[in-house]
Structures are given as C-alpha cells and as structure tokens.
Design a protein around this motif. Structure first.
Motif, mmCIF file in Angstrom:
data_model
loop_
_atom_site.group_PDB
_atom_site.id
_atom_site.type_symbol
_atom_site.label_atom_id
_atom_site.label_comp_id
_atom_site.label_asym_id
_atom_site.label_seq_id
_atom_site.Cartn_x
_atom_site.Cartn_y
_atom_site.Cartn_z
ATOM 1 N N ASN A 29 0.817 -1.216 0.000
ATOM 2 C CA ASN A 29 0.000 0.000 0.000
ATOM 3 C C ASN A 29 0.849 1.263 0.000
ATOM 4 O OD1 ASN A 29 -2.255 -1.615 0.083
ATOM 5 N ND2 ASN A 29 -2.546 -1.428 2.290
ATOM 6 N N PHE A 36 0.069 9.378 -1.565
ATOM 7 C CA PHE A 36 -1.115 9.885 -0.872
ATOM 8 C C PHE A 36 -0.906 11.356 -0.524
ATOM 9 C CE2 PHE A 36 -0.818 5.345 0.057
ATOM 10 C CZ PHE A 36 -2.072 4.907 -0.383
ATOM 11 N N LYS A 65 -9.176 9.500 -2.030
ATOM 12 C CA LYS A 65 -9.837 9.208 -0.758
ATOM 13 C C LYS A 65 -10.167 7.721 -0.647
ATOM 14 C CE LYS A 65 -11.860 13.816 -0.193
ATOM 15 N NZ LYS A 65 -13.142 14.602 -0.159
ATOM 16 N N ASN A 77 -8.656 5.275 -2.141
ATOM 17 C CA ASN A 77 -7.408 4.534 -2.009
ATOM 18 C C ASN A 77 -6.859 4.630 -0.583
ATOM 19 O OD1 ASN A 77 -5.468 2.861 -3.160
ATOM 20 N ND2 ASN A 77 -4.115 4.556 -3.679
ATOM 21 N N LYS A 78 -6.994 5.790 0.041
ATOM 22 C CA LYS A 78 -6.544 5.948 1.434
ATOM 23 C C LYS A 78 -7.329 5.045 2.369
ATOM 24 C CE LYS A 78 -4.809 10.720 1.324
ATOM 25 N NZ LYS A 78 -5.039 12.120 1.804
#
Length: 408
Positions: free
Chosen positions: A156, A221, A281, A283-284
């Motif tokens: 990630n 991010f 958002k 993906n976070k």
C-alpha cells in the motif's frame, strides 16, 4: 549532216545541263545538311532559372532567420542524435520497468490473498479442533496473518499499479519527444536552442516520473491532488515570417484560444481533479483498512475460543476482499490516470498562455499551425473548435455544458 548537228547540239546541251544539275544537287544537299545556325543566348533560358532561384531564396528567407542561412552545424546534429539515443533508451527503460511493476502488482496480490485465505482456513479449523494440533494451527494462522499485514503495508505504501501507470506515461512521453527530435533533424534547421530545449524536456520528464523507489518516489497519498507536470517552462521562440507580418494570428483567433482555454480550465481540468480526489480518498481508506483487518484477524487467530476464531476468520475474509478491490481494481492506477489527464489540460493551457502573452507575433508559433495542434489534442476538427469557442463566448458568465476534449 543534220543528224550530226542534232547529235552535237544534244551533247553540248547535256554537257551544259550536267554541271548545272550537279550544282543544283550540291546546293540541295548543302541546304539539307547545313541548317541555319541558331545562336544560343542565355537570356531565354537564364531568366526562368534566375526567377526560380530568386523565388526559392525568398521562401528560404521567409521561413528562416538570417542566422539559419548558414549550413547546419555538425556539432548540433551530433548532439541531437545523442539526445535521440538517450531518449530512446529511457523509453525502453520505462517500458521494461512498467512491465516489471505491473507483474509486482499481480504477484503480490495473488500471494497476499493466498496467505490471508490460508490463515483464515487454519483459524477456522483450530476453532473446531482440539488437542496438540490446536496450538500449531493457531500459531501458523497468526504468523500468516502477520506476514500478510507486513506485505500489505509495503504494497500500500508503494502502490505497484500506480507505479506502473507512471512508467507507462513516461514511456509514451519519451517516445513522443524522440519523434519531435527526429522531425527537427529532418527539417535541416537544427539550432543550439533545439538542443537546449530537448535537454530541458528530458530532465523535466526524469523529475516528473522518477525510476527509483527510495528517496525519489512520488508521494502516493498527497494532501491535495495537483496536475502532473512533465514539461519545462515554455521557451521564447525564434522569429519567423512564414505567416506574413502577423504570423497568421488575428484578434478572432486569439479570442477563440482564450475561450477554449477557459472551457478546459473550468470543465475538463476541474473534472479530472475532482475525480482524482475521489480516487485518492478511496485509495486511502482501502490502504488503511487492509492492514487493520489482517492485524485484527491475527489477534483473533491467536486467542482461544469460538468468538475469537470468528473474528480471525471474518476479518481475514474482509481483508482479502479489500485487498482485491484496491490492488485488483488498481485504484492507484486510476488516481494516477486522472492526475495525468489534468496535467495534459494544464500543458495545453500553458502552451496557449505562452503564445498569447508573447507580444511579438513573429515569435509566436504560426497561428494556423497552432490552431490545428490544439484541435488535434482535443480530438476536434477546426470547425468544431471554432464552434466550441463561439458557444462559450455566447454564454458569457454561464457555465458551458460541454467539455473541450472529445478524446477522454
């Protein structure tokens, strides 16, 4: 006697006529062989040649600066060829890295999901089993969950699908730069400014799409989504006279370009930035949820009791779903695609700005050529581009319901 005289007269007349006949034949032959001499004058042939030569010189003067009349510098040509080789190598390098990182995404996704499902299975068996094997199953399940948590955290962090999309874009842009340098060389007007501009573009691409993962990797991010920028500041162009005194620019074309730029800024670029924020958002949330679920499943697998086993199995199953949605759906790649598309419209906007801000019309890109380039980049014909500008102009302060680009 009379016959003798007649014979004598016939012989003398024949003798007299023979020289005359031969003389006339010689004259005829001479007349046939000795054509009238045509005096060659350079006037009739040299005038068209001179006019053509002057016409070519005028075209060359209009399409080039006085400094470009000199022969092409071999050193400049050698530098551009060296740049072409470097650019081709970078394009191949980014293509290979893109394939590698795309494989990373597929292999890591399969491996992590395999670890999670194996751990969930062991946790379920341990909940209904007993004896000495119970502790072995719990320990094995816990270790698998912890391993999956660590791999997910790294996965990630680097976002392999987003990395692959970055390198894919870089390879395409380097191939485009390679074609532009080749076009510059084919025109035969290569200058030192072309070398400098190509170098700046290479360095800008290297900065926008770095290859290393440690230290130079782009933030996956960011706090806010900004358009990708892979081009240097627009250089000041050389003077040209191919379009006359106004270089094919007029007030109508300037107004059309301003309207097109306004539509791109308010509709296309803002829309892709909005979509990019949504993808970021999502993906976070998925990047945090995956490791949290696997960590919770590891704790549930370690503890004894049916309720803890349910937590271990359920959390593991949810982690596998989240992981598949994030990396199987390549959410990071979608975010990078939106960011790059917003950067594309910013690049077109900067190109229009740099031309309109240049007061010297001869230093602008030719108006007709520039209009055609903008239309092609937006997937429109010239008439459709003019219609878009006219529609935007007629709405004044109202927002247009049409996007500038028809490509994506």
């Amino acid at each position: 006697m009379s016959a003798l005289q007649a014979s004598t007269l016939w012989t003398s007349s024949s003798a007299t006529a023979a020289p005359a006949a031969s003389t006339s034949r010689r004259m005829t032959i001479n007349a046939a062989l000795n054509f009238p001499k045509i005096h060659k004058t350079n006037l009739s042939l040299s005038l068209p040649i001179l006019q053509t030569r002057r016409f070519i010189e005028e075209i060359q003067f209009k399409t080039s600066d006085p400094a470009e009349k000199n022969p092409e510098d071999p050193l400049v040509v050698a530098k551009l060829h060296a740049l072409m080789e470097a650019v081709a190598d970078r394009a191949e390098m980014h293509s290979n890295v893109c394939e590698q990182r795309n494989n990373w995404n597929s292999l890591l996704l399969t491996s992590v999901n395999g670890l999670i499902l194996a751990a969930a299975t062991m946790a379920g068996i341990a909940a209904v089993g007993g004896g000495a094997s119970l502790h072995a199953l719990k320990l094995s399940s816990t270790l698998l969950y912890v391993s999956a948590t660590g791999i997910l955290a790294v996965m990630n962090k680097i976002q392999p699908s987003q990395l692959a999309e970055e390198q894919r874009n870089a390879a395409r842009l380097f191939r485009n730069l390679h074609s532009q340098i080749r076009t510059t060389l084919s025109t035969g007007n290569a200058q030192n400014d072309d070398v400098s501009e190509a170098m700046q573009r290479v360095l800008a691409l290297d900065k926008a799409y770095p290859l290393p993962l440690l230290g130079a990797m782009l933030e996956k991010f960011p706090a806010a989504v900004e358009p990708a920028v892979w081009w240097p500041k627009q250089p000041r162009r050389q003077r040209t006279e191919i379009g006359g005194n106004n270089n094919d620019w007029n007030r109508e074309l300037e107004e059309d370009m301003r309207e097109v730029m306004k539509v791109m800024k308010k509709k296309d670029r803002e829309d892709y930035l909005r979509l990019g924020n949504k993808a970021l958002k999502l993906n976070k949330i998925l990047a945090i949820s995956g490791p949290v679920l696997t960590g919770l499943a590891a704790i549930g697998a370690l503890l004894a009791g049916p309720s803890a086993a349910v937590v271990g199995v359920g959390a593991g199953a949810l982690a596998a779903v989240v992981n598949t949605l994030q990396h199987g759906g390549q959410v990071g790649m979608v975010f990078e695609m939106y960011r790059s598309n917003a950067g594309f419209f910013k690049m077109v906007q900067d190109s229009i700005d740099s031309n309109l801000e240049e007061e010297d019309l001869q230093r602008r890109e030719n108006g007709q050529l520039f209009e055609m380039k903008v239309a092609l980049k937006l997937g429109r014909s010239l008439s459709e581009l003019k219609d878009l500008a006219a529609k935007s102009r007629s709405l004044q302060n109202e927002e247009i319901d049409e996007f500038a680009s028809k490509l994506f």
